[in-house]
Write a protein that holds these residues in place. Structure first.
Motif, PDB file in Angstrom:
ATOM      1  N   LEU A 165      -5.915   8.507   5.875  1.00 13.69           N
ATOM      2  CA  LEU A 165      -6.765   8.735   4.707  1.00 13.69           C
ATOM      3  C   LEU A 165      -7.796   9.834   4.933  1.00 13.69           C
ATOM      4  CD1 LEU A 165      -7.329   5.096   3.395  1.00 13.69           C
ATOM      5  CD2 LEU A 165      -5.808   6.857   2.477  1.00 13.69           C
ATOM      6  N   ASN A 222      -9.511  -3.377   5.629  1.00 12.99           N
ATOM      7  CA  ASN A 222      -8.835  -3.472   6.913  1.00 12.99           C
ATOM      8  C   ASN A 222      -9.290  -4.697   7.699  1.00 12.99           C
ATOM      9  OD1 ASN A 222      -7.660  -0.443   7.175  1.00 12.99           O
ATOM     10  ND2 ASN A 222      -9.705  -0.381   6.278  1.00 12.99           N
ATOM     11  N   SER A 269     -10.092   1.129   0.869  1.00 14.01           N
ATOM     12  CA  SER A 269      -9.210   0.763   1.972  1.00 14.01           C
ATOM     13  C   SER A 269      -9.828  -0.412   2.724  1.00 14.01           C
ATOM     14  CB  SER A 269      -9.030   1.956   2.924  1.00 14.01           C
ATOM     15  OG  SER A 269      -8.361   1.564   4.101  1.00 14.01           O
ATOM     16  N   THR A 308      -4.828   3.854   9.657  1.00 20.76           N
ATOM     17  CA  THR A 308      -5.217   4.031   8.259  1.00 20.76           C
ATOM     18  C   THR A 308      -6.342   5.045   8.132  1.00 20.76           C
ATOM     19  OG1 THR A 308      -4.563   1.766   7.726  1.00 20.76           O
ATOM     20  CG2 THR A 308      -6.087   2.847   6.211  1.00 20.76           C
ATOM     21  N   GLU A 309      -7.321   4.949   9.024  1.00 20.44           N
ATOM     22  CA  GLU A 309      -8.421   5.919   9.002  1.00 20.44           C
ATOM     23  C   GLU A 309      -7.890   7.340   9.183  1.00 20.44           C
ATOM     24  OE1 GLU A 309     -11.672   2.866  11.064  1.00 20.44           O
ATOM     25  OE2 GLU A 309     -10.868   4.574  12.189  1.00 20.44           O
ATOM     26  N   SER A 359      -3.054  -1.184   5.374  1.00 19.26           N
ATOM     27  CA  SER A 359      -2.221  -0.077   4.903  1.00 19.26           C
ATOM     28  C   SER A 359      -1.201   0.419   5.912  1.00 19.26           C
ATOM     29  CB  SER A 359      -3.122   1.100   4.508  1.00 19.26           C
ATOM     30  OG  SER A 359      -3.978   0.753   3.457  1.00 19.26           O
ATOM     31  N   PHE A 396     -14.030   2.759   2.977  1.00 17.47           N
ATOM     32  CA  PHE A 396     -13.420   1.869   3.951  1.00 17.47           C
ATOM     33  C   PHE A 396     -14.255   0.603   4.106  1.00 17.47           C
ATOM     34  CE2 PHE A 396     -11.991   6.095   4.992  1.00 17.47           C
ATOM     35  CZ  PHE A 396     -10.661   5.943   5.388  1.00 17.47           C
ATOM     36  N   LEU A 416      -6.263  -0.738  -1.280  1.00 17.94           N
ATOM     37  CA  LEU A 416      -5.269  -0.718  -0.213  1.00 17.94           C
ATOM     38  C   LEU A 416      -5.667  -1.758   0.832  1.00 17.94           C
ATOM     39  CD1 LEU A 416      -5.046   3.170   0.266  1.00 17.94           C
ATOM     40  CD2 LEU A 416      -3.484   1.742  -1.064  1.00 17.94           C
ATOM     41  N   THR A 462       0.841  -1.207   0.000  1.00 10.97           N
ATOM     42  CA  THR A 462       0.000   0.000   0.000  1.00 10.97           C
ATOM     43  C   THR A 462       0.871   1.249   0.000  1.00 10.97           C
ATOM     44  OG1 THR A 462      -0.178   0.122   2.437  1.00 10.97           O
ATOM     45  CG2 THR A 462      -1.793  -1.240   1.268  1.00 10.97           C
ATOM     46  N   VAL A 466     -12.879   7.896  -1.538  1.00  8.26           N
ATOM     47  CA  VAL A 466     -12.219   6.931  -0.654  1.00  8.26           C
ATOM     48  C   VAL A 466     -13.266   6.216   0.193  1.00  8.26           C
ATOM     49  CG1 VAL A 466     -10.477   6.607   1.140  1.00  8.26           C
ATOM     50  CG2 VAL A 466     -10.196   8.439  -0.558  1.00  8.26           C
TER      51      VAL A 466
END
Length: 526
Positions: free
Chosen positions: A479, A463, A461, A475-476, A247, A494, A244, A222, A492
């Motif tokens: 981004l 996770n 993204s 990551t949160e 990440s 999640f 990703l 990533t 973006v």
């Protein structure tokens, strides 16, 4: 034996194309005193050319049935040469591509997939995630020794996109060639340069310049994808999407003395304690529980850490009690750690009363340690529990099904064998001071710069809740701090799964992951 038979097979067709420097002997006579010098140059040139292998490939044909539909596809395992600024080959990059037969390249996406490390080959994604086959494991229990079962992957993405799995330079069958050395690849920007050149070479050779293009990286992959998005954009290769998976987008937070790492890990600790039933009055709804922990982490917990040695005893007691409530660790342990729990210490402490340690990549994995009194675990059971299965499956599948032969050693990982990694990065996003030379890569700025220049770029993204290598809360944060406008921020998305770093090790999570990916690919060209 795979439950699918080749329809047609062409074994290891070597390309006749040698991209090395062609040495042509001069016809004119030389003076006697010039001969030794010219002969030496000729010898060096011949030696360089001999060290450059030709591009080669093995092409096989297969079928797979996904959602009741049979897909005929071609598998290509091979190498492509990449060239330096002097137009000389300096890398031979190994890849395995799966392309649907008869598909229109103008509408059929091509996805480039790779693992991370840095220093890891891509056998993990290749044999476990969205390719046409996958190796079965006993996760989260340790998978035993061979024989292993390689099965058709009902959660493959071949119904949505062509796939090209790339082994990073120096890993797998990828090698430095010509006059190149490890230093030409062992660094953030050196790695980006190699992948940029490989992708340009691949889409040129396979006439895929006008295909929708997606990057799919895991872990350090990533980091690579975010930085690579800016490099490709600069060189005229605009991406449609980036996936990703687990990440790491900001290595700066790992600098000693900063508290951001502890804040980033707290929700992951809470998720893992919830999974292992180590919470008093365990909440029924994990997602709602984690929202509560997120709020605490960014408010009372972050404030307490920021006060450092000035934190009052009363506040220390209150925050420690809350951390204990959320993590399953004792109040005394939290206070002795001064509220700062490292992931390695958490892996040793949470199940200490049961005599077990937790996995780093996937904290669902448990195992025993040498003793129960140590400060840190002696190994990672989520690594040792799957390594044999993936390495064996990659070797077996390449030889038996893809008919790829090589006298080279396949290198699953090259950690510690490629020299010191050069972490300096010349990043994009200079407008906010994040461009220019960085001592540690902050590639979220590169990704943000790419999105601003390519406002149609979609990012997913993905996770794992139980990942202690790349925590989802970090990551949160990264981004959501790219300084995008609200309309671009909507590019973006999640997604979250009850699994670890390698989300696909939980087959139920892989099923949900595939569903989310289907929706993501459906919106790529809108």
């Amino acid at each position: 034996m795979l439950n699918r038979l080749p329809r047609k097979l062409t074994v290891l067709s070597f390309g006749a194309l040698l991209l090395g420097t062609q040495v042509v002997a001069l016809a004119q006579e030389k003076k006697p005193d010039e001969a030794p010098k010219n002969d030496a140059k000729q010898h060096d040139s011949d030696k360089d050319q001999q060290s450059i292998p030709p591009e080669k490939s093995s092409v096989t044909h297969h079928d797979i049935t996904l959602d009741g539909k049979t897909i005929h596809y071609t598998a290509t395992a091979g190498t492509l040469l990449i060239r330096d600024e002097d137009d000389k080959p300096y890398g031979s990059i190994f890849y395995i591509a799966y392309t649907q037969d008869g598909a229109d390249p103008k509408t059929r996406p091509i996805t480039f997939l790779y693992n991370g490390g840095p220093g890891s080959a891509t056998l993990w994604l290749h044999m476990g995630s969205v390719g046409p086959v996958r190796v079965t494991t006993s996760s989260p229990a340790a998978t035993g020794p061979a024989p292993y079962q390689i099965v058709p992957n009902q959660y493959s993405l071949l119904d949505k996109t062509d796939l090209a799995f790339i082994d990073a330079p120096l890993t797998g069958y990828s090698r430095a060639v010509g006059k190149a050395t490890n230093k030409d690849f062992a660094g953030v920007d050196q790695d980006l340069k190699a992948f940029d050149k490989f992708i340009a070479r691949y889409i040129t050779v396979n006439q895929r310049w006008n295909s929708p293009k997606v990057l799919f990286g895991e872990s350090y992959g990533t980091t690579r994808s975010a930085g690579l998005s800016a490099v490709l954009q600069e060189h005229g290769i605009a991406l449609n999407g980036i996936v990703l998976l687990s990440s790491v987008l900001n290595y700066g937070r790992r600098v000693p003395g900063l508290d951001t790492t502890y804040i980033a890990y707290l929700p992951s600790y809470a998720a893992i304690a919830w999974y292992h039933n180590k919470l008093q009055n365990r909440p029924a709804d994990m997602k709602a529980f984690l929202d509560e922990v997120r709020t605490f982490a960014r408010s009372d917990y972050a404030e307490a850490l920021s006060e450092g040695d000035q934190l009052s005893s009363a506040k220390l007691d209150a925050v420690a009690a809350k951390v204990s409530q959320y993590t399953g660790l004792s109040v005394q342990y939290v206070k002795e750690a001064k509220l700062r729990i490292s992931p390695t210490r958490f892996r040793k402490e949470l199940l200490r009363d049961e005599g077990d340690i937790l996995g780093r990549y996937d904290a669902r994995f448990e195992a025993t340690d040498e003793d129960n009194a140590g400060e840190n675990p002696g190994y990672d059971p989520s690594d040792t529990g799957i390594g044999g299965a993936f390495v064996a499956a990659e070797h077996d599948y390449l030889a038996r099904e893809l008919k790829y032969e090589s006298t080279d050693e396949y290198r699953p990982t090259v950690y510690g064998n490629i020299g010191e990694w050069d972490w300096k990065h010349r990043g994009a996003g200079a407008g906010q001071g994040f461009g220019g030379q960085q001592l540690l890569p902050y590639v979220a700025a590169d990704l943000a710069d790419t999105i601003r220049k390519n406002p149609k770029l979609k990012v997913m993204s993905a996770n794992g809740y139980f990942d202690l290598a790349t925590p989802f809360f970090a990551t949160e944060y990264d981004l959501s701090h790219m300084m995008l406008t609200p309309d671009l921020d909507r590019n973006v998305e999640f997604t979250y799964y009850p699994s670890g770093h390698m989300v696909y090790l939980n087959v139920d999570a892989l099923k949900d992951f595939k569903h989310d990916l289907d929706n993501f690919y459906a919106n790529l060209t809108k």
